[in-house]
Design a protein around this motif. Structure first.
Motif, mmCIF file in Angstrom:
data_model
loop_
_atom_site.group_PDB
_atom_site.id
_atom_site.type_symbol
_atom_site.label_atom_id
_atom_site.label_comp_id
_atom_site.label_asym_id
_atom_site.label_seq_id
_atom_site.Cartn_x
_atom_site.Cartn_y
_atom_site.Cartn_z
ATOM 1 N N VAL A 195 -20.446 -5.511 -11.380
ATOM 2 C CA VAL A 195 -20.937 -5.820 -10.029
ATOM 3 C C VAL A 195 -21.317 -7.290 -9.917
ATOM 4 N N ALA A 196 -21.955 -7.841 -10.966
ATOM 5 C CA ALA A 196 -22.348 -9.250 -10.954
ATOM 6 C C ALA A 196 -21.118 -10.161 -10.880
ATOM 7 N N LEU A 197 -20.080 -9.837 -11.662
ATOM 8 C CA LEU A 197 -18.845 -10.633 -11.623
ATOM 9 C C LEU A 197 -18.152 -10.506 -10.279
ATOM 10 N N GLN A 198 -18.219 -9.313 -9.698
ATOM 11 C CA GLN A 198 -17.617 -9.109 -8.371
ATOM 12 C C GLN A 198 -18.345 -9.934 -7.319
ATOM 13 N N LEU A 199 -19.682 -9.993 -7.414
ATOM 14 C CA LEU A 199 -20.468 -10.830 -6.506
ATOM 15 C C LEU A 199 -20.082 -12.297 -6.652
ATOM 16 N N LEU A 200 -19.945 -12.755 -7.907
ATOM 17 C CA LEU A 200 -19.586 -14.153 -8.163
ATOM 18 C C LEU A 200 -18.193 -14.460 -7.635
ATOM 19 N N GLY A 201 -17.244 -13.556 -7.889
ATOM 20 C CA GLY A 201 -15.886 -13.761 -7.395
ATOM 21 C C GLY A 201 -15.828 -13.783 -5.878
ATOM 22 N N ASN A 202 -16.624 -12.924 -5.238
ATOM 23 C CA ASN A 202 -16.672 -12.893 -3.780
ATOM 24 C C ASN A 202 -17.223 -14.203 -3.224
ATOM 25 N N PHE A 203 -18.242 -14.730 -3.911
ATOM 26 C CA PHE A 203 -18.822 -15.996 -3.473
ATOM 27 C C PHE A 203 -17.805 -17.131 -3.585
ATOM 28 N N ILE A 204 -17.091 -17.216 -4.719
ATOM 29 C CA ILE A 204 -16.100 -18.283 -4.912
ATOM 30 C C ILE A 204 -14.995 -18.184 -3.864
ATOM 31 N N TYR A 205 -14.542 -16.957 -3.602
ATOM 32 C CA TYR A 205 -13.503 -16.756 -2.582
ATOM 33 C C TYR A 205 -13.984 -17.210 -1.212
ATOM 34 N N LEU A 206 -15.192 -16.801 -0.829
ATOM 35 C CA LEU A 206 -15.725 -17.175 0.481
ATOM 36 C C LEU A 206 -15.902 -18.690 0.585
ATOM 37 N N PHE A 207 -16.371 -19.310 -0.488
ATOM 38 C CA PHE A 207 -16.604 -20.753 -0.451
ATOM 39 C C PHE A 207 -15.286 -21.504 -0.256
ATOM 40 N N ILE A 208 -14.285 -21.176 -1.066
ATOM 41 C CA ILE A 208 -12.998 -21.886 -0.981
ATOM 42 C C ILE A 208 -12.313 -21.587 0.351
ATOM 43 N N SER A 209 -12.305 -20.324 0.770
ATOM 44 C CA SER A 209 -11.640 -19.950 2.029
ATOM 45 C C SER A 209 -12.298 -20.621 3.224
ATOM 46 N N SER A 210 -13.626 -20.666 3.244
ATOM 47 C CA SER A 210 -14.339 -21.285 4.364
ATOM 48 C C SER A 210 -14.060 -22.773 4.437
ATOM 49 N N THR A 211 -14.043 -23.434 3.271
ATOM 50 C CA THR A 211 -13.759 -24.868 3.238
ATOM 51 C C THR A 211 -12.350 -25.167 3.720
ATOM 52 N N VAL A 212 -11.381 -24.388 3.239
ATOM 53 C CA VAL A 212 -9.981 -24.593 3.641
ATOM 54 C C VAL A 212 -9.822 -24.373 5.144
ATOM 55 N N LEU A 229 -13.887 -18.458 14.092
ATOM 56 C CA LEU A 229 -12.829 -17.887 13.262
ATOM 57 C C LEU A 229 -13.385 -17.490 11.892
ATOM 58 N N ALA A 230 -14.253 -18.339 11.358
ATOM 59 C CA ALA A 230 -14.880 -18.014 10.075
ATOM 60 C C ALA A 230 -15.700 -16.734 10.184
ATOM 61 N N GLU A 231 -16.467 -16.606 11.266
ATOM 62 C CA GLU A 231 -17.250 -15.390 11.470
ATOM 63 C C GLU A 231 -16.348 -14.178 11.688
ATOM 64 N N LEU A 239 -20.133 -23.503 6.285
ATOM 65 C CA LEU A 239 -19.257 -24.383 5.515
ATOM 66 C C LEU A 239 -18.038 -24.799 6.325
ATOM 67 N N THR A 240 -17.471 -23.855 7.062
ATOM 68 C CA THR A 240 -16.263 -24.137 7.834
ATOM 69 C C THR A 240 -16.508 -25.230 8.865
ATOM 70 N N VAL A 241 -17.554 -25.095 9.658
ATOM 71 C CA VAL A 241 -17.792 -26.066 10.723
ATOM 72 C C VAL A 241 -18.259 -27.409 10.147
ATOM 73 N N PHE A 242 -18.924 -27.392 8.986
ATOM 74 C CA PHE A 242 -19.340 -28.642 8.358
ATOM 75 C C PHE A 242 -18.122 -29.456 7.918
ATOM 76 N N PHE A 243 -17.185 -28.836 7.220
ATOM 77 C CA PHE A 243 -16.001 -29.569 6.764
ATOM 78 C C PHE A 243 -15.063 -29.874 7.928
ATOM 79 N N CYS A 244 -15.078 -29.057 8.953
ATOM 80 C CA CYS A 244 -14.326 -29.382 10.170
ATOM 81 C C CYS A 244 -14.867 -30.671 10.787
ATOM 82 N N GLY A 245 -16.199 -30.832 10.797
ATOM 83 C CA GLY A 245 -16.810 -32.055 11.313
ATOM 84 C C GLY A 245 -16.427 -33.282 10.503
#
Length: 554
Positions: free
Chosen positions: A209-226, A266-268, A276-282
């Motif tokens: 579960v801890a690894l799944q949480l970490l993987g979910n966080f990394i995915y959300l971070f990279i996807s939101s930035t992109v 779109l991120a929501e 993160l999305t709107v920050f990097f968009c700015g």
């Protein structure tokens, strides 16, 4: 079959009364916003106060007045809503922060910012969650494991809005870049952690579960930035190709504002991090899109984004201040004031400990990887202190976790809501009041400090350099062959360090160097940017003036 005219008339009367009550509430609230701006202006030079604290105090005072007038029934004109906060108020603040941020300073410290914002928030989250479990179970607060983890995410969220008020981007660029950049990533990380805690089955915690949480966080971070980068590039390409300014600068301003907001929504929509999305968009819009519009649109967008952000900030603090005296939740915990005080003090202590646990160790690690511009101990203390403030993000997450549509009658939930309000008020007012004097004490600003070494357009709050003055993206463009700053604002006679002169004569191949080559060769020709966009008149008048100036030069 006939109409029930009596019930219809009663309904009309109720609706008209409800509409009138809304008009009265909004009118009073707008009046209070104006009062906050006026008092904030009058206290501009005060070494202790800032506009966020002013709005918070006015909000609390107004709440007390309404509470007295209503006979103890209500304390606010509007009920705090996490939807209102996340959908309407937060996006313009975070977008403007990305739009105005000094990109070179931000990306120069990007790894440190990511260390503080992502890894540091995880450390703080773990310490606060474990501390809450250890202390609150002894107090018999009556919470589940998911609630304890939610508390960790709620109080790991710093108040990046208040940080904007107490630190200066011009006077302390390194501190501002680190604390504010960390704050934005921290907010996003906290929201992602909070959502992850709610989505997973926490009854059986294990390594998987801890690894799944970490993987979910990394995915959300990279996807939101992109998503934020793609949205910014799309806006730049559309404006560059369609030349909106030929017919109307209003269209340019509108498309920039709407596409920025669209990136957040779109991120929501896809359950990503809108922050993160709107920050990097700015950031991307300020680098490409802003240079593709006409000069009229540049001035308009800069001040429009800054104004929307400013009003939203004041709105949030006024809103939080008035809701702090919500009598319903205080009435539920009125029978146990000692427990309420103990919970608030414990949460405040965990916030202090959680932040200290990552600021100093991670600063040490960051300094090991840096050859210059290391984070000194005084700066570490300031970073630790400036990030202690908790604000509207913590309030919104707490309401989301412990209430249903803003209401609760459960003792444990009401206890956590009132304790969150106490921590937010105490940290914002007390820590916020001390931050400015602390910065001046630990790091007095030098009179010879140049305020205009950024590659980005100057913010509307700074009048030392014209808003649309020529900006330079590299140190080679800032200094002439004799090692002096080229004429720009107040720093034209500042002598450049010899190490930088040596750097120019024998340049090293840094990441920035290769990015500039890639940017100039591929990105700017496609998406536009400074020096890669032909002149586009904003109106027939501007076109005639430009033509007349061109004829005179000939």
């Amino acid at each position: 079959m006939g109409f029930d005219w009596v019930s219809m008339k009663e309904t009309d009367i109720y609706l008209s009364t409800s509409d009138h009550a809304s008009v009265v509430s909004i009118t009073l609230f707008v009046t209070l916003l104006c009062a906050c701006i006026v008092f904030g202006h009058l206290l501009e030079e005060n070494r202790w106060m800032n506009e966020s604290i002013t709005a918070l105090i006015i909000g609390v005072g107004t709440g007390v007045l309404i509470l007295v007038i209503s006979g103890g029934k209500s304390s606010h004109l509007l009920v705090f809503s996490e939807d209102l906060f996340f959908i309407y108020l937060l996006p313009p603040i975070i977008f403007n922060a990305g739009f105005q941020v000094k990109k070179k300073q931000f990306f120069r410290n990007f790894m440190t910012i990511m260390l503080f914002g992502a890894v540091g928030t995880l450390i703080s989250f773990i310490i606060i969650s474990l501390g809450a479990i250890a202390f609150f179970e002894k107090m018999d607060v009556g919470l589940a494991i998911g609630d304890y983890l939610a508390i960790g995410a709620i109080f790991a969220a710093t108040d990046s809005v208040c940080t904007l008020q107490v630190l200066s981007q011009d006077e302390t660029p390194l501190l501002y870049s680190l604390v504010f950049g960390e704050g934005v990533v921290n907010d996003a990380t906290s929201v992602v952690l909070f959502n992850a805690v709610q989505d997973f089955d926490l009854s059986h915690l294990n390594t998987g579960v801890a690894l799944q949480l970490l993987g979910n966080f990394i995915y959300l971070f990279i996807s939101s930035t992109v998503l934020g980068v793609v949205s910014g590039l799309l806006s730049a390409y559309i404006i560059k190709k369609l030349y909106f300014g030929r017919h109307s600068t209003d269209r340019e301003v509108a498309i920039m504002m709407l596409m920025a907001y669209l990136s957040y929504m779109l991120a929501e929509l896809f359950y990503l991090s809108g922050i993160l999305t709107v920050f990097f968009c700015g950031i991307v819009m300020s680098h490409y899109t802003w240079h593709n519009v006409t000069e009229n649109s540049r001035i308009t967008t800069k001040h429009t984004f800054a104004t929307l952000s400013f009003v939203a900030e004041i709105f949030i603090f006024l809103y939080v201040g008035m809701d702090a005296l919500d009598i319903e939740k205080w009435r539920v915990v009125s029978d146990s004031p000692k427990t309420s005080l103990s919970v608030s003090a414990t949460l405040l202590g965990l916030v202090l400990a959680g932040r200290a646990a990552f600021v100093f160790p991670l600063s040490f690690l960051s300094n090991l990887t840096k050859k210059s511009e290391k984070i000194e101990f005084k700066q570490q203390v300031t970073i630790w202190w400036a990030g202690l403030m908790r604000g509207a993000v913590s309030m919104a997450l707490a309401y989301n976790q412990f209430t249903r549509e803003g209401h609760t009658q459960l003792h444990g939930n009401a206890l956590l809501i009132t304790s969150t309000i106490t921590v937010v008020l105490f940290s914002t007012v007390v820590f916020g009041l001390i931050t400015k004097p602390l910065v001046r004490l630990l790091m007095p600003s030098s009179k010879q400090l140049c305020r205009s070494l950024s590659s980005e357009p100057v913010t509307p709050n700074s009048f030392h350099v014209p808003l649309l003055g020529e900006s330079r993206d590299s140190e080679g463009e800032l200094f002439d062959d004799n090692g002096h700053l080229q004429a720009r604002g107040e720093c034209q006679n500042t002598v450049r360090p010899s190490s930088l002169r040596m750097l120019l004569t024998t340049p090293t191949r840094t990441v920035h160097y290769y990015w500039r080559k890639f940017d100039d060769s591929f990105m700017r020709p496609v998406f536009g940017g400074r020096g890669f966009v032909p002149y586009v008149p904003g109106s027939p008048t501007e076109q005639s003036v430009h033509s007349w100036q061109g004829e005179n030069k000939m």
